[in-house]
Design a protein around this motif. Structure first.
Motif, short mmCIF file in Angstrom:
data_model
loop_
_atom_site.label_atom_id
_atom_site.label_comp_id
_atom_site.label_asym_id
_atom_site.label_seq_id
_atom_site.Cartn_x
_atom_site.Cartn_y
_atom_site.Cartn_z
N ALA A 185 0.96 -1.17 0.11
CA ALA A 185 -0.13 0.04 -0.08
C ALA A 185 1.08 1.23 0.07
O ALA A 185 2.31 1.26 0.18
N VAL A 186 0.35 2.35 -0.10
CA VAL A 186 0.96 3.59 0.03
C VAL A 186 0.68 4.06 1.55
O VAL A 186 -0.52 3.97 1.87
N TYR A 187 1.71 4.34 2.16
CA TYR A 187 1.68 4.61 3.69
C TYR A 187 1.63 6.05 3.81
O TYR A 187 2.65 6.60 3.20
N TYR A 188 0.73 6.57 4.57
CA TYR A 188 0.64 8.33 4.97
C TYR A 188 0.93 8.44 6.36
O TYR A 188 0.29 7.72 7.17
N CYS A 189 1.67 9.56 6.75
CA CYS A 189 1.62 9.75 7.94
C CYS A 189 1.02 11.03 8.11
O CYS A 189 0.54 11.81 7.17
N ALA A 190 0.03 11.29 9.47
CA ALA A 190 -0.48 12.19 9.67
C ALA A 190 -0.59 12.83 10.95
O ALA A 190 -0.16 12.16 11.97
N ALA A 191 -0.87 14.07 11.23
CA ALA A 191 -0.59 14.76 12.55
C ALA A 191 -1.84 15.41 12.84
O ALA A 191 -2.64 16.05 12.02
N GLY A 192 -2.46 15.13 14.21
CA GLY A 192 -3.49 15.85 14.77
C GLY A 192 -3.36 16.52 15.97
O GLY A 192 -2.81 16.14 16.75
N ILE A 193 -4.13 17.87 16.14
CA ILE A 193 -3.95 18.58 17.36
C ILE A 193 -5.28 18.49 18.44
O ILE A 193 -5.10 18.86 19.42
N ARG A 194 -6.32 18.02 17.78
CA ARG A 194 -7.59 17.99 18.60
C ARG A 194 -7.43 17.10 19.64
O ARG A 194 -7.96 17.35 20.94
N PHE A 195 -6.83 16.03 19.53
CA PHE A 195 -6.78 14.85 20.43
C PHE A 195 -5.41 14.43 20.74
O PHE A 195 -4.96 13.33 20.34
N PRO A 196 -4.49 15.42 21.15
CA PRO A 196 -3.20 14.98 21.06
C PRO A 196 -2.77 13.71 22.16
O PRO A 196 -1.71 13.25 22.01
N SER A 197 -3.49 13.56 23.20
CA SER A 197 -3.20 12.51 23.97
C SER A 197 -3.67 11.12 23.59
O SER A 197 -3.70 9.92 24.28
#
Length: 125
Positions: free
Chosen positions: A91-103
């Motif tokens: 597959a194509v693997y993607y990384c992602a970042a999220g700030i709304r639920f950091p824990s």
């Protein structure tokens, strides 16, 4: 935040790869981070996630015991160690970042605000 994923490639069944996601533009320690993947003709699926501190991780069932997510906040990097790879991991693997639920190492792609460009992993049988 800009995310750059790397480390994909061609590997035989049973082999290993380590993906890396480098974050720039804002310290990645503010974000939960996740890895997703998308195979041809299939929907994007969650692979693993890690909280901003790194103390909490989560994995999709099919990845448990084979994949390990980790982060180095000093280097603004998130890693995905993938062992015992199978053809269905292609597959194509993607990384992602999220700030709304950091824990929370969340599995919902809607929780993530920034996405990298993807890196292709091909596992040959």
């Amino acid at each position: 935040v800009q995310l750059q994923a790397s480390g994909g490639g061609l590997v035989q069944t049973g082999g290993s790869l380590r993906l890396s996601c480098a974050a720039s533009g804002r310290t990645s320690s503010s974000y939960a981070m996740g890895w997703f993947r998308q195979a041809p003709g299939k929907e994007r699926e969650w692979v693993a996630g890690i909280s901003r501190s790194g103390r909490s991780t989560g994995y999709a069932d099919s990845m448990k015991g084979r994949f390990t997510i980790s982060r180095d906040n000093a280097r603004n990097t998130v890693l995905l160690q993938m062992n015992s790879l199978k053809p269905e991991d292609t597959a194509v693997y993607y990384c992602a970042a999220g700030i709304r639920f950091p824990s929370s190492p969340g599995s919902n792609p809607a929780w993530y605000d920034y996405w990298g460009q993807g890196t292709l992993v091909t596992v040959s049988s």
